[in-house]
Scaffold this motif. Structure first.
Motif, PDB file in Angstrom:
ATOM      1  N   LEU A  24       0.823  -1.210   0.000  1.00 17.55           N
ATOM      2  CA  LEU A  24       0.000   0.000   0.000  1.00 17.55           C
ATOM      3  C   LEU A  24       0.855   1.257   0.000  1.00 17.55           C
ATOM      4  CD1 LEU A  24      -2.749  -1.119   2.524  1.00 17.55           C
ATOM      5  CD2 LEU A  24      -3.145  -0.460   0.133  1.00 17.55           C
ATOM      6  N   ALA A  25       1.991   1.209   0.699  1.00 21.44           N
ATOM      7  CA  ALA A  25       2.857   2.383   0.787  1.00 21.44           C
ATOM      8  C   ALA A  25       3.514   2.719  -0.552  1.00 21.44           C
ATOM      9  CB  ALA A  25       3.921   2.175   1.863  1.00 21.44           C
ATOM     10  N   ARG A  26       3.452   1.813  -1.517  1.00 24.05           N
ATOM     11  CA  ARG A  26       3.993   2.086  -2.854  1.00 24.05           C
ATOM     12  C   ARG A  26       3.064   2.986  -3.671  1.00 24.05           C
ATOM     13  NH1 ARG A  26       5.020  -3.578  -5.711  1.00 24.05           N
ATOM     14  NH2 ARG A  26       6.650  -2.482  -6.878  1.00 24.05           N
ATOM     15  N   VAL A  27       1.812   3.090  -3.253  1.00 25.25           N
ATOM     16  CA  VAL A  27       0.814   3.794  -4.060  1.00 25.25           C
ATOM     17  C   VAL A  27       0.938   5.298  -3.824  1.00 25.25           C
ATOM     18  CG1 VAL A  27      -1.638   4.051  -4.541  1.00 25.25           C
ATOM     19  CG2 VAL A  27      -0.724   1.803  -3.902  1.00 25.25           C
ATOM     20  N   PRO A  28       1.056   6.100  -4.876  1.00 21.67           N
ATOM     21  CA  PRO A  28       1.146   7.553  -4.705  1.00 21.67           C
ATOM     22  C   PRO A  28      -0.043   8.105  -3.931  1.00 21.67           C
ATOM     23  CG  PRO A  28       1.685   6.939  -6.959  1.00 21.67           C
ATOM     24  CD  PRO A  28       1.164   5.695  -6.294  1.00 21.67           C
ATOM     25  N   GLY A  29       0.227   8.989  -2.990  1.00 27.45           N
ATOM     26  CA  GLY A  29      -0.829   9.627  -2.213  1.00 27.45           C
ATOM     27  C   GLY A  29      -1.284   8.856  -1.000  1.00 27.45           C
ATOM     28  N   VAL A  30      -0.746   7.632  -0.785  1.00 28.68           N
ATOM     29  CA  VAL A  30      -1.133   6.810   0.368  1.00 28.68           C
ATOM     30  C   VAL A  30      -0.049   6.891   1.434  1.00 28.68           C
ATOM     31  CG1 VAL A  30      -1.581   4.467   1.185  1.00 28.68           C
ATOM     32  CG2 VAL A  30      -2.556   5.235  -0.986  1.00 28.68           C
ATOM     33  N   GLU A  31      -0.471   7.103   2.659  1.00 28.58           N
ATOM     34  CA  GLU A  31       0.431   7.155   3.813  1.00 28.58           C
ATOM     35  C   GLU A  31       0.043   6.021   4.756  1.00 28.58           C
ATOM     36  OE1 GLU A  31       1.663  11.128   5.514  1.00 28.58           O
ATOM     37  OE2 GLU A  31       0.503  10.341   7.209  1.00 28.58           O
ATOM     38  N   VAL A  32       0.961   5.105   5.003  1.00 27.51           N
ATOM     39  CA  VAL A  32       0.678   3.920   5.811  1.00 27.51           C
ATOM     40  C   VAL A  32       1.307   4.065   7.190  1.00 27.51           C
ATOM     41  CG1 VAL A  32       0.971   1.422   6.009  1.00 27.51           C
ATOM     42  CG2 VAL A  32       0.521   2.447   3.772  1.00 27.51           C
ATOM     43  N   TRP A  33       0.505   3.784   8.202  1.00 27.17           N
ATOM     44  CA  TRP A  33       0.950   3.782   9.595  1.00 27.17           C
ATOM     45  C   TRP A  33       0.756   2.377  10.157  1.00 27.17           C
ATOM     46  CZ3 TRP A  33       2.531   8.177  12.543  1.00 27.17           C
ATOM     47  CH2 TRP A  33       2.566   9.362  11.806  1.00 27.17           C
ATOM     48  N   ALA A  34       1.843   1.757  10.574  1.00 20.97           N
ATOM     49  CA  ALA A  34       1.798   0.386  11.083  1.00 20.97           C
ATOM     50  C   ALA A  34       2.078   0.382  12.577  1.00 20.97           C
ATOM     51  CB  ALA A  34       2.820  -0.486  10.360  1.00 20.97           C
ATOM     52  N   VAL A  35       1.351  -0.470  13.299  1.00 20.20           N
ATOM     53  CA  VAL A  35       1.518  -0.585  14.747  1.00 20.20           C
ATOM     54  C   VAL A  35       1.820  -2.035  15.094  1.00 20.20           C
ATOM     55  CG1 VAL A  35       0.456  -0.246  17.012  1.00 20.20           C
ATOM     56  CG2 VAL A  35      -0.124   1.294  15.124  1.00 20.20           C
ATOM     57  N   ASP A  36       2.903  -2.260  15.820  1.00 16.70           N
ATOM     58  CA  ASP A  36       3.272  -3.606  16.248  1.00 16.70           C
ATOM     59  C   ASP A  36       4.141  -3.494  17.501  1.00 16.70           C
ATOM     60  OD1 ASP A  36       3.292  -6.568  14.879  1.00 16.70           O
ATOM     61  OD2 ASP A  36       5.041  -6.248  16.146  1.00 16.70           O
ATOM     62  N   PRO A  37       3.980  -4.402  18.462  1.00 16.78           N
ATOM     63  CA  PRO A  37       4.776  -4.304  19.695  1.00 16.78           C
ATOM     64  C   PRO A  37       6.235  -4.730  19.539  1.00 16.78           C
ATOM     65  CG  PRO A  37       3.334  -6.218  19.787  1.00 16.78           C
ATOM     66  CD  PRO A  37       2.948  -5.449  18.556  1.00 16.78           C
ATOM     67  N   TRP A  38       6.604  -5.365  18.417  1.00 16.53           N
ATOM     68  CA  TRP A  38       7.981  -5.824  18.242  1.00 16.53           C
ATOM     69  C   TRP A  38       8.873  -4.617  17.931  1.00 16.53           C
ATOM     70  CZ3 TRP A  38       9.996  -9.284  13.655  1.00 16.53           C
ATOM     71  CH2 TRP A  38      11.339  -9.619  13.909  1.00 16.53           C
ATOM     72  N   ARG A  39       9.571  -4.143  18.953  1.00 19.52           N
ATOM     73  CA  ARG A  39      10.319  -2.892  18.853  1.00 19.52           C
ATOM     74  C   ARG A  39      11.393  -2.931  17.764  1.00 19.52           C
ATOM     75  NH1 ARG A  39      10.484   1.550  21.669  1.00 19.52           N
ATOM     76  NH2 ARG A  39       9.084   0.650  23.238  1.00 19.52           N
ATOM     77  N   ASP A  40      12.154  -4.028  17.664  1.00 24.48           N
ATOM     78  CA  ASP A  40      13.226  -4.100  16.669  1.00 24.48           C
ATOM     79  C   ASP A  40      12.670  -3.955  15.251  1.00 24.48           C
ATOM     80  OD1 ASP A  40      15.020  -4.442  18.707  1.00 24.48           O
ATOM     81  OD2 ASP A  40      15.309  -6.596  18.382  1.00 24.48           O
ATOM     82  N   HIS A  41      11.548  -4.619  14.997  1.00 26.75           N
ATOM     83  CA  HIS A  41      10.917  -4.545  13.678  1.00 26.75           C
ATOM     84  C   HIS A  41      10.449  -3.122  13.394  1.00 26.75           C
ATOM     85  CE1 HIS A  41       9.085  -6.150  10.112  1.00 26.75           C
ATOM     86  NE2 HIS A  41       7.837  -6.172  10.564  1.00 26.75           N
ATOM     87  N   VAL A  42       9.793  -2.525  14.364  1.00 24.23           N
ATOM     88  CA  VAL A  42       9.263  -1.166  14.203  1.00 24.23           C
ATOM     89  C   VAL A  42      10.398  -0.168  13.993  1.00 24.23           C
ATOM     90  CG1 VAL A  42       8.158   0.714  15.475  1.00 24.23           C
ATOM     91  CG2 VAL A  42       7.088  -1.549  15.414  1.00 24.23           C
ATOM     92  N   GLU A  43      11.454  -0.272  14.774  1.00 27.18           N
ATOM     93  CA  GLU A  43      12.559   0.676  14.646  1.00 27.18           C
ATOM     94  C   GLU A  43      13.261   0.536  13.302  1.00 27.18           C
ATOM     95  OE1 GLU A  43      14.987   0.030  18.073  1.00 27.18           O
ATOM     96  OE2 GLU A  43      13.694   1.227  19.397  1.00 27.18           O
ATOM     97  N   ALA A  44      13.388  -0.701  12.803  1.00 23.45           N
ATOM     98  CA  ALA A  44      14.007  -0.907  11.492  1.00 23.45           C
ATOM     99  C   ALA A  44      13.150  -0.310  10.385  1.00 23.45           C
ATOM    100  CB  ALA A  44      14.233  -2.398  11.250  1.00 23.45           C
ATOM    101  N   ILE A  45      11.831  -0.480  10.477  1.00 22.32           N
ATOM    102  CA  ILE A  45      10.928   0.090   9.466  1.00 22.32           C
ATOM    103  C   ILE A  45      10.988   1.612   9.511  1.00 22.32           C
ATOM    104  CG2 ILE A  45       8.522   0.328   8.759  1.00 22.32           C
ATOM    105  CD1 ILE A  45       8.060  -2.506   9.910  1.00 22.32           C
ATOM    106  N   ALA A  46      10.942   2.164  10.715  1.00 21.71           N
ATOM    107  CA  ALA A  46      10.960   3.620  10.853  1.00 21.71           C
ATOM    108  C   ALA A  46      12.262   4.216  10.322  1.00 21.71           C
ATOM    109  CB  ALA A  46      10.759   3.998  12.321  1.00 21.71           C
ATOM    110  N   ALA A  47      13.367   3.489  10.485  1.00 22.70           N
ATOM    111  CA  ALA A  47      14.669   4.021  10.082  1.00 22.70           C
ATOM    112  C   ALA A  47      14.940   3.869   8.593  1.00 22.70           C
ATOM    113  CB  ALA A  47      15.776   3.333  10.884  1.00 22.70           C
ATOM    114  N   GLY A  48      14.559   2.725   8.019  1.00 27.74           N
ATOM    115  CA  GLY A  48      14.945   2.462   6.637  1.00 27.74           C
ATOM    116  C   GLY A  48      13.843   2.002   5.727  1.00 27.74           C
TER     117      GLY A  48
END
Length: 310
Positions: A24-48
């Motif tokens: 979904l995040a590949r689609v122009p004009g779409v902003e995706v917000w993901a929520v998950d308790p796995w901190r390492d996964h979330v931090e990696a997504i947020a960073a790169g």
């Protein structure tokens, strides 16, 4: 769409949630917000960004959070958590989903009812895509598969919202369909999963092994017969023959370990109550006995209890 980004919340960033979020995040004009308790996964997504490998290869920008507190208002919500966490995940995000249509892409039966307790409009969804999170920030896209979306009958989303969701996912690379009645695709998947997953979980065998061991294959067929009787009584038309799905699994996914087996190996609570338990509950509602599904529920719960009793 309204001015500004079209925001979508993805609750649960396991394999399916991650694949949905990235495409979904590949689609122009779409902003995706993901929520998950796995901190390492979330931090990696947020960073790169969120990286997809396997059947596709790309990295997409996704806003990732460990708590729903920071979610902005969203037009659509996608629930991809384990069924055990449905109510808690949606409740935590209710401020962001107050005027959203929310879809379940989870396993089993009964998640939509829980979502409808919290949000105004609900979509019934089914996905047969397969994948696995292989490292923080990376999801492997193992097997392509279609998605189907339709109204959750007691509390439906608007047809336009269902069409937008299917259209955005298709544009992002996951072929999806908006349908008038999504119970058929949903139950087609549930019947196959309920006929194979608990047997794999109880034996430690893969789907292909379960379906080719003669004594276990007999149990698979008994579970399918019971589930089809429930569907007939409930007026649910399956979209394909579950027996064909069994043969396809033998050919194309022989070594696959279903999520219930993965949960058992990790000694996590399983989703038996929304798979075989969901079929048994519907059987009781429509007056169809389901002794084989009842047995699967009892056996898997017994296995779960053995981990703590020891």
């Amino acid at each position: 769409m309204s001015p500004g980004p079209f925001r979508i919340a993805v609750l649960g960033c396991g394999a399916i949630g991650s694949l949905y979020a990235a495409h979904l995040a590949r689609v122009p004009g779409v902003e995706v917000w993901a929520v998950d308790p796995w901190r390492d996964h979330v931090e990696a997504i947020a960073a790169g960004g969120l990286t997809v490998t396997g059947q596709a290869a790309f990295t997409a920008p996704v806003h990732a959070l460990t708590s729903a507190d920071g979610l902005p208002p969203c037009a659509l919500g996608i629930v991809a958590t384990k069924s055990l966490h449905t109510r808690a995940a949606v409740t935590a995000a209710r401020h962001a989903l107050a005027d959203a249509a929310v879809v379940s892409v989870q396993n089993g039966i009964g998640n939509e009812e829980l979502i409808a307790e919290v949000v105004p409009r609900v979509i019934r969804g089914t996905i047969v895509t397969a994948g696995a999170v292989t490292a923080p920030g990376t999801v492997r896209y193992d097997a392509p598969g279609d998605s189907w979306f339709g109204p959750f009958e007691p509390q439906p989303a608007y047809p336009g919202e269902i069409g937008v969701l299917a259209g955005l996912l298709s544009e992002g690379g996951l072929r999806s369909y908006a349908v008038d009645d999504a119970r058929g695709p949903q139950w087609t998947k549930v019947v196959f999963n309920a006929a194979t997953s608990p047997l794999a979980a109880l034996t430690g065998l893969t789907v292909g092994q379960v379906c080719t061991e003669p004594a276990l294959r007999t149990q698979v067929e008994i579970l399918i017969v019971e589930a089809r009787a429930v569907c007939r009584a409930a007026g649910i038309a399956l979209t394909s023959d579950p027996a064909e799905a069994v043969e396809e699994a033998i050919r194309e996914a022989f070594g696959h370990r279903p999520s219930m087996l993965q949960d058992v190996l990790a000694r996590r609570p399983t989703e038996i109550d929304v798979l075989n338990g969901g079929i048994a509950d519907e059987g009781r509602r429509v007056g169809v006995p389901t002794p084989a599904h009842d047995a699967m529920v009892a056996l898997v719960h017994g296995l779960e209890r053995s981990w703590t009793s020891r």
